[in-house]
Design a protein around this motif. Structure first.
Motif, PDB file in Angstrom:
ATOM      1  N   ILE A  56       0.853  -1.190   0.000  1.00 46.63           N
ATOM      2  CA  ILE A  56       0.000   0.000   0.000  1.00 46.63           C
ATOM      3  C   ILE A  56       0.892   1.244   0.000  1.00 46.63           C
ATOM      4  O   ILE A  56       2.096   1.155   0.239  1.00 46.63           O
ATOM      5  CB  ILE A  56      -0.975   0.037   1.209  1.00 46.63           C
ATOM      6  N   ASP A  57       0.274   2.382  -0.275  1.00 48.63           N
ATOM      7  CA  ASP A  57       1.035   3.630  -0.318  1.00 48.63           C
ATOM      8  C   ASP A  57       1.623   3.974   1.046  1.00 48.63           C
ATOM      9  O   ASP A  57       1.009   3.717   2.078  1.00 48.63           O
ATOM     10  CB  ASP A  57       0.134   4.801  -0.738  1.00 48.63           C
ATOM     11  N   TRP A  58       2.788   4.575   0.992  1.00 48.26           N
ATOM     12  CA  TRP A  58       3.388   5.087   2.226  1.00 48.26           C
ATOM     13  C   TRP A  58       2.936   6.526   2.401  1.00 48.26           C
ATOM     14  O   TRP A  58       2.868   7.298   1.430  1.00 48.26           O
ATOM     15  CB  TRP A  58       4.910   5.030   2.128  1.00 48.26           C
ATOM     16  N   ILE A  59       2.576   6.883   3.629  1.00 51.14           N
ATOM     17  CA  ILE A  59       2.166   8.260   3.898  1.00 51.14           C
ATOM     18  C   ILE A  59       3.149   8.850   4.904  1.00 51.14           C
ATOM     19  O   ILE A  59       3.422   8.233   5.948  1.00 51.14           O
ATOM     20  CB  ILE A  59       0.719   8.320   4.456  1.00 51.14           C
ATOM     21  N   GLU A  60       3.676  10.007   4.568  1.00 54.96           N
ATOM     22  CA  GLU A  60       4.676  10.633   5.428  1.00 54.96           C
ATOM     23  C   GLU A  60       4.080  10.952   6.802  1.00 54.96           C
ATOM     24  O   GLU A  60       2.943  11.412   6.909  1.00 54.96           O
ATOM     25  CB  GLU A  60       5.181  11.919   4.757  1.00 54.96           C
ATOM     26  N   ASN A  61       4.891  10.711   7.818  1.00 51.93           N
ATOM     27  CA  ASN A  61       4.496  11.008   9.200  1.00 51.93           C
ATOM     28  C   ASN A  61       3.251  10.287   9.713  1.00 51.93           C
ATOM     29  O   ASN A  61       2.600  10.751  10.635  1.00 51.93           O
ATOM     30  CB  ASN A  61       4.288  12.527   9.396  1.00 51.93           C
ATOM     31  N   GLU A  62       2.959   9.168   9.113  1.00 48.94           N
ATOM     32  CA  GLU A  62       1.798   8.404   9.586  1.00 48.94           C
ATOM     33  C   GLU A  62       2.198   7.546  10.786  1.00 48.94           C
ATOM     34  O   GLU A  62       3.219   6.850  10.761  1.00 48.94           O
ATOM     35  CB  GLU A  62       1.272   7.513   8.461  1.00 48.94           C
ATOM     36  N   THR A  63       1.403   7.593  11.832  1.00 51.25           N
ATOM     37  CA  THR A  63       1.707   6.761  13.011  1.00 51.25           C
ATOM     38  C   THR A  63       1.119   5.364  12.804  1.00 51.25           C
ATOM     39  O   THR A  63       0.282   5.154  11.922  1.00 51.25           O
ATOM     40  CB  THR A  63       1.088   7.346  14.298  1.00 51.25           C
ATOM     41  N   VAL A  64       1.559   4.456  13.663  1.00 53.55           N
ATOM     42  CA  VAL A  64       1.032   3.091  13.606  1.00 53.55           C
ATOM     43  C   VAL A  64      -0.481   3.112  13.815  1.00 53.55           C
ATOM     44  O   VAL A  64      -1.233   2.433  13.114  1.00 53.55           O
ATOM     45  CB  VAL A  64       1.719   2.202  14.665  1.00 53.55           C
ATOM     46  N   LYS A  65      -0.919   3.940  14.742  1.00 56.07           N
ATOM     47  CA  LYS A  65      -2.352   4.024  15.031  1.00 56.07           C
ATOM     48  C   LYS A  65      -3.134   4.472  13.789  1.00 56.07           C
ATOM     49  O   LYS A  65      -4.177   3.900  13.456  1.00 56.07           O
ATOM     50  CB  LYS A  65      -2.578   5.005  16.193  1.00 56.07           C
ATOM     51  N   GLU A  66      -2.593   5.471  13.108  1.00 57.45           N
ATOM     52  CA  GLU A  66      -3.261   5.968  11.898  1.00 57.45           C
ATOM     53  C   GLU A  66      -3.254   4.920  10.778  1.00 57.45           C
ATOM     54  O   GLU A  66      -4.232   4.764  10.051  1.00 57.45           O
ATOM     55  CB  GLU A  66      -2.597   7.263  11.422  1.00 57.45           C
ATOM     56  N   LEU A  67      -2.136   4.215  10.682  1.00 57.58           N
ATOM     57  CA  LEU A  67      -2.044   3.172   9.661  1.00 57.58           C
ATOM     58  C   LEU A  67      -3.092   2.080   9.915  1.00 57.58           C
ATOM     59  O   LEU A  67      -3.773   1.628   8.985  1.00 57.58           O
ATOM     60  CB  LEU A  67      -0.638   2.557   9.649  1.00 57.58           C
ATOM     61  N   LEU A  68      -3.208   1.658  11.192  1.00 59.74           N
ATOM     62  CA  LEU A  68      -4.174   0.600  11.520  1.00 59.74           C
ATOM     63  C   LEU A  68      -5.584   1.032  11.136  1.00 59.74           C
ATOM     64  O   LEU A  68      -6.382   0.236  10.647  1.00 59.74           O
ATOM     65  CB  LEU A  68      -4.106   0.255  13.010  1.00 59.74           C
ATOM     66  N   LYS A  69      -5.861   2.306  11.339  1.00 57.76           N
ATOM     67  CA  LYS A  69      -7.173   2.834  10.990  1.00 57.76           C
ATOM     68  C   LYS A  69      -7.351   2.822   9.466  1.00 57.76           C
ATOM     69  O   LYS A  69      -8.383   2.421   8.946  1.00 57.76           O
ATOM     70  CB  LYS A  69      -7.304   4.262  11.541  1.00 57.76           C
ATOM     71  N   ARG A  70      -6.286   3.213   8.769  1.00 57.17           N
ATOM     72  CA  ARG A  70      -6.351   3.281   7.301  1.00 57.17           C
ATOM     73  C   ARG A  70      -6.576   1.890   6.695  1.00 57.17           C
ATOM     74  O   ARG A  70      -7.338   1.739   5.746  1.00 57.17           O
ATOM     75  CB  ARG A  70      -5.055   3.907   6.768  1.00 57.17           C
ATOM     76  N   VAL A  71      -5.900   0.874   7.247  1.00 60.65           N
ATOM     77  CA  VAL A  71      -6.081  -0.461   6.670  1.00 60.65           C
ATOM     78  C   VAL A  71      -7.278  -1.176   7.306  1.00 60.65           C
ATOM     79  O   VAL A  71      -7.482  -2.368   7.118  1.00 60.65           O
ATOM     80  CB  VAL A  71      -4.803  -1.337   6.775  1.00 60.65           C
ATOM     81  N   LYS A  72      -8.046  -0.424   8.071  1.00 57.66           N
ATOM     82  CA  LYS A  72      -9.284  -0.917   8.686  1.00 57.66           C
ATOM     83  C   LYS A  72      -9.062  -2.080   9.648  1.00 57.66           C
ATOM     84  O   LYS A  72      -9.839  -3.020   9.696  1.00 57.66           O
ATOM     85  CB  LYS A  72     -10.308  -1.282   7.613  1.00 57.66           C
ATOM     86  N   TYR A  73      -7.969  -2.011  10.397  1.00 50.55           N
ATOM     87  CA  TYR A  73      -7.759  -2.978  11.464  1.00 50.55           C
ATOM     88  C   TYR A  73      -8.360  -2.380  12.728  1.00 50.55           C
ATOM     89  O   TYR A  73      -7.749  -1.560  13.389  1.00 50.55           O
ATOM     90  CB  TYR A  73      -6.268  -3.252  11.670  1.00 50.55           C
ATOM     91  N   THR A  74      -9.582  -2.784  13.009  1.00 50.77           N
ATOM     92  CA  THR A  74     -10.274  -2.143  14.120  1.00 50.77           C
ATOM     93  C   THR A  74     -10.215  -2.970  15.394  1.00 50.77           C
ATOM     94  O   THR A  74     -10.728  -2.570  16.419  1.00 50.77           O
ATOM     95  CB  THR A  74     -11.757  -1.914  13.753  1.00 50.77           C
ATOM     96  N   PHE A  75      -9.583  -4.167  15.315  1.00 51.11           N
ATOM     97  CA  PHE A  75      -9.497  -4.994  16.518  1.00 51.11           C
ATOM     98  C   PHE A  75      -8.726  -4.233  17.593  1.00 51.11           C
ATOM     99  O   PHE A  75      -7.698  -3.636  17.302  1.00 51.11           O
ATOM    100  CB  PHE A  75      -8.764  -6.298  16.226  1.00 51.11           C
ATOM    101  N   PRO A  76      -9.218  -4.273  18.817  1.00 52.66           N
ATOM    102  CA  PRO A  76      -8.508  -3.529  19.861  1.00 52.66           C
ATOM    103  C   PRO A  76      -7.163  -4.166  20.221  1.00 52.66           C
ATOM    104  O   PRO A  76      -6.266  -3.504  20.709  1.00 52.66           O
ATOM    105  CB  PRO A  76      -9.473  -3.586  21.046  1.00 52.66           C
ATOM    106  N   LEU A  77      -7.035  -5.478  19.962  1.00 52.27           N
ATOM    107  CA  LEU A  77      -5.823  -6.168  20.389  1.00 52.27           C
ATOM    108  C   LEU A  77      -5.039  -6.685  19.200  1.00 52.27           C
ATOM    109  O   LEU A  77      -5.428  -7.670  18.585  1.00 52.27           O
ATOM    110  CB  LEU A  77      -6.196  -7.363  21.272  1.00 52.27           C
ATOM    111  N   VAL A  78      -3.984  -6.009  18.863  1.00 52.55           N
ATOM    112  CA  VAL A  78      -3.128  -6.515  17.793  1.00 52.55           C
ATOM    113  C   VAL A  78      -1.666  -6.393  18.206  1.00 52.55           C
ATOM    114  O   VAL A  78      -1.311  -5.558  19.029  1.00 52.55           O
ATOM    115  CB  VAL A  78      -3.322  -5.760  16.447  1.00 52.55           C
ATOM    116  N   VAL A  79      -0.858  -7.281  17.644  1.00 51.76           N
ATOM    117  CA  VAL A  79       0.584  -7.185  17.826  1.00 51.76           C
ATOM    118  C   VAL A  79       1.123  -6.617  16.522  1.00 51.76           C
ATOM    119  O   VAL A  79       0.783  -7.103  15.446  1.00 51.76           O
ATOM    120  CB  VAL A  79       1.207  -8.578  18.083  1.00 51.76           C
ATOM    121  N   VAL A  80       1.923  -5.567  16.615  1.00 48.30           N
ATOM    122  CA  VAL A  80       2.459  -4.945  15.404  1.00 48.30           C
ATOM    123  C   VAL A  80       3.980  -5.060  15.386  1.00 48.30           C
ATOM    124  O   VAL A  80       4.658  -4.753  16.369  1.00 48.30           O
ATOM    125  CB  VAL A  80       2.045  -3.453  15.310  1.00 48.30           C
TER     126      VAL A  80
END
Lengths: 66, 198
Positions: A10-34
């Motif tokens: 997927i596209d890289w977005i400058e200054n994107e945090t892990v939290k923002e990335l998870l939202k972008r890829v629609k990972y809404t599970f509260p518990l994930v290992v990254v």
């Protein structure tokens, strides 16, 4: 200018945090290992850790049952 | 039977140790598969007792109901292979010291139940024992859909996963899939200890 999330490019977005990335890829599970480039990102760092360009990200979702 | 290969494997496994977090559906079946394979030492960690409804998938027997799972499992392992050294720890793993019982084993197996504790465990082992391979499992509930199961490798983490499975709270836990994934985990442990089977 791309990153790989669980094997998908997927596209890289400058200054994107892990939290923002998870939202972008629609990972809404509260518990994930990254892991970024095989390095664990602690959950309390999701807010601040910036996803680097060309990185390989593993988002692992543990489902109850064992 | 390839006698040379079998002997090589026997010697390698005899000197290997595996730690298993949880002695329920996954953990009990992983332990039995590794005991049958001739693993040298198992470290089993659990705090629960055997209950009647566990018998649908966990490697226990009716006359063991009420016993601590680690005691019952040790008995069952010894009946199959008395040569396995079995270390048991009657503790509930809690955040911050989860890696403690596993500091000296060659491979760690995650065989816990709730998503929260599984996630914490994976994080803590990856962080605190970065050089120890970890074999985890996710998505054991339900039946059928065997073809959805796959191994996800990420550094030292080897995850047996059915990513489309429902949580055990919303589904059923039955022997075929639970044992399939437990044995998948045990098979990954062998692969890690012995190297790829070419």
């Amino acid at each position: 200018m791309s990153i790989e999330v669980n094997g998908k490019n997927i596209d890289w977005i400058e200054n994107e945090t892990v939290k923002e990335l998870l939202k972008r890829v629609k990972y809404t599970f509260p518990l994930v290992v990254v892991k970024i480039n095989n390095e664990l990102v602690p959950r309390n760092k999701f807010n601040e850790k910036i996803v680097p360009d060309n990185s390989k990200i593993a988002v692992i979702h543990m489902i109850s049952g064992g | 039977m390839n006698i040379e290969k079998s002997e090589k494997i026997r010697l390698k496994l005899k000197e290997s140790s595996v730690g298993i977090a949880g002695a329920g559906g996954l953990g009990s079946n992983v332990a039995i598969a590794l005991a049958r394979s001739g693993i040298g030492k198992l470290v089993l960690v659990d705090f629960d007792k055997v209950e009647e409804n566990n018998l649908s998938r966990q490697y226990f027997f009716r006359d063991q109901i009420g016993k601590l799972k680690i005691h019952a499992l040790k008995e069952n392992i010894k009946r199959i292979n008395p040569d396995v050294k079995v270390e048991i720890l009657d503790i509930k793993l809690s955040k911050k010291n989860m890696q403690k019982p596993f500091e000296d084993v060659d491979v760690v197996v995650e065989a816990l139940d709730s998503a929260e504790i599984k996630t914490c465990f994976v994080e803590e082992i990856l962080e605190k024992l970065p050089n120890t391979p970890l074999v985890a499992a996710t998505g054991v509930a339900g039946y059928g859909n065997s073809d959805r199961i796959k191994t996800i490798h990420s550094g030292n983490l080897n995850l047996c996963a059915d990513e489309e499975a429902r949580s055990s709270e919303d589904d059923v836990l039955l022997a075929p899939k639970v044992c399939l994934m437990a044995n998948w985990q045990a098979n990954l442990v062998l692969e890690i200890l012995l190297g790829e089977d070419k």
